[in-house]
Scaffold this motif. Structure first.
Motif, PDB file in Angstrom:
ATOM      1  N   LEU A 266      94.768  38.216  82.021  1.00  0.00           N
ATOM      2  CA  LEU A 266      94.024  37.924  83.240  1.00  0.00           C
ATOM      3  C   LEU A 266      92.551  38.067  82.898  1.00  0.00           C
ATOM      4  O   LEU A 266      92.119  39.131  82.460  1.00  0.00           O
ATOM      5  N   CYS A 267      91.805  37.001  83.079  1.00  0.00           N
ATOM      6  CA  CYS A 267      90.366  37.037  82.816  1.00  0.00           C
ATOM      7  C   CYS A 267      89.621  37.111  84.142  1.00  0.00           C
ATOM      8  O   CYS A 267      90.048  36.528  85.137  1.00  0.00           O
ATOM      9  N   VAL A 268      88.519  37.829  84.128  1.00  0.00           N
ATOM     10  CA  VAL A 268      87.672  37.961  85.311  1.00  0.00           C
ATOM     11  C   VAL A 268      86.316  37.372  84.941  1.00  0.00           C
ATOM     12  O   VAL A 268      85.690  37.823  83.979  1.00  0.00           O
TER      13      VAL A 268
ATOM     14  N   LEU B  43      90.725  45.211  89.102  1.00  0.00           N
ATOM     15  CA  LEU B  43      91.679  44.354  88.407  1.00  0.00           C
ATOM     16  C   LEU B  43      92.084  44.946  87.055  1.00  0.00           C
ATOM     17  O   LEU B  43      93.211  44.771  86.611  1.00  0.00           O
ATOM     18  N   ARG B  44      91.188  45.657  86.415  1.00  0.00           N
ATOM     19  CA  ARG B  44      91.517  46.301  85.135  1.00  0.00           C
ATOM     20  C   ARG B  44      92.633  47.337  85.297  1.00  0.00           C
ATOM     21  O   ARG B  44      93.344  47.641  84.346  1.00  0.00           O
ATOM     22  N   ASN B  45      92.790  47.853  86.506  1.00  0.00           N
ATOM     23  CA  ASN B  45      93.876  48.803  86.755  1.00  0.00           C
ATOM     24  C   ASN B  45      95.257  48.161  86.597  1.00  0.00           C
ATOM     25  O   ASN B  45      96.257  48.859  86.492  1.00  0.00           O
TER      26      ASN B  45
ATOM     27  N   THR C 115     103.754  45.020  83.499  1.00  0.00           N
ATOM     28  CA  THR C 115     104.560  43.971  82.891  1.00  0.00           C
ATOM     29  C   THR C 115     104.866  42.863  83.894  1.00  0.00           C
ATOM     30  O   THR C 115     105.233  43.129  85.028  1.00  0.00           O
ATOM     31  N   VAL C 116     104.693  41.627  83.424  1.00  0.00           N
ATOM     32  CA  VAL C 116     105.020  40.447  84.208  1.00  0.00           C
ATOM     33  C   VAL C 116     106.046  39.660  83.397  1.00  0.00           C
ATOM     34  O   VAL C 116     105.704  39.090  82.355  1.00  0.00           O
ATOM     35  N   ASP C 117     107.287  39.686  83.842  1.00  0.00           N
ATOM     36  CA  ASP C 117     108.355  38.961  83.154  1.00  0.00           C
ATOM     37  C   ASP C 117     108.350  39.240  81.640  1.00  0.00           C
ATOM     38  O   ASP C 117     108.264  38.324  80.826  1.00  0.00           O
TER      39      ASP C 117
ATOM     40  N   LEU D 282     100.480  42.862  80.614  1.00  0.00           N
ATOM     41  CA  LEU D 282      99.260  42.288  81.182  1.00  0.00           C
ATOM     42  C   LEU D 282      98.030  42.944  80.571  1.00  0.00           C
ATOM     43  O   LEU D 282      97.938  44.169  80.493  1.00  0.00           O
ATOM     44  N   SER D 283      97.101  42.117  80.125  1.00  0.00           N
ATOM     45  CA  SER D 283      95.798  42.611  79.676  1.00  0.00           C
ATOM     46  C   SER D 283      94.737  41.974  80.568  1.00  0.00           C
ATOM     47  O   SER D 283      94.963  40.908  81.147  1.00  0.00           O
TER      48      SER D 283
END
Length: 148
Positions: free
Chosen positions: A24-26, A37-39, A44-46, A50-51
């Protein structure tokens, strides 16, 4: 944001292996929102961990699976960012007024005291992403302007 990721399916070439990280980029903007969002990092997504990364250059999109554009950054977004993200099968989410009208896929919109979301079906269909029917059921459809 986490649920948008959970209910999105990326094409196999975007998530090369079953254990590849989902990024996920911000877009550079609100530090407070980026911190929130960094929290999500490490969840885990499927089966994909998540980074979360901050980006501020259009060339950095290649590392992203999803891109959040905060309202605070809307004026600093380069022309063509949303179309380029769409062409790279990157889910685009934003909270600025008119985000979906300008080509974003999911826009967060205030509705009274609640926060709802709208979907730009045209932008989603131009990508190879698949959104869950549940997102279509819960969100409302947005109209995209003629020149995003």
């Amino acid at each position: 944001m986490f649920n948008f990721l959970r209910f999105t399916e990326w094409p196999a070439q975007r998530l090369a292996s079953p254990d590849a990280a989902l990024t996920l980029c911000v877009w550079a903007g609100s530090a407070q929102l980026a911190d929130a969002l960094r929290n999500l990092a490490g969840r885990t997504v499927d089966r994909h961990v998540l980074s979360v990364s901050d980006i501020d250059r259009i060339d950095d999109l290649q590392q992203c699976h999803a891109l959040f554009v905060p309202e605070a950054a809307q004026r600093k977004v380069p022309a063509g960012l949303l179309r380029r993200a769409e062409a790279q099968d990157i889910l685009t989410v934003g909270d600025a007024d008119g985000f979906t009208a300008s080509g974003g896929m999911i826009g967060l919109v205030p509705e009274g005291a609640r926060l709802r979301f709208e979907l730009n079906e045209k932008a989603v269909k131009r990508s190879a992403l698949k959104l869950s029917a549940q997102l279509y059921k819960l969100g409302r459809m947005a109209q995209e302007s003629a020149s995003p």
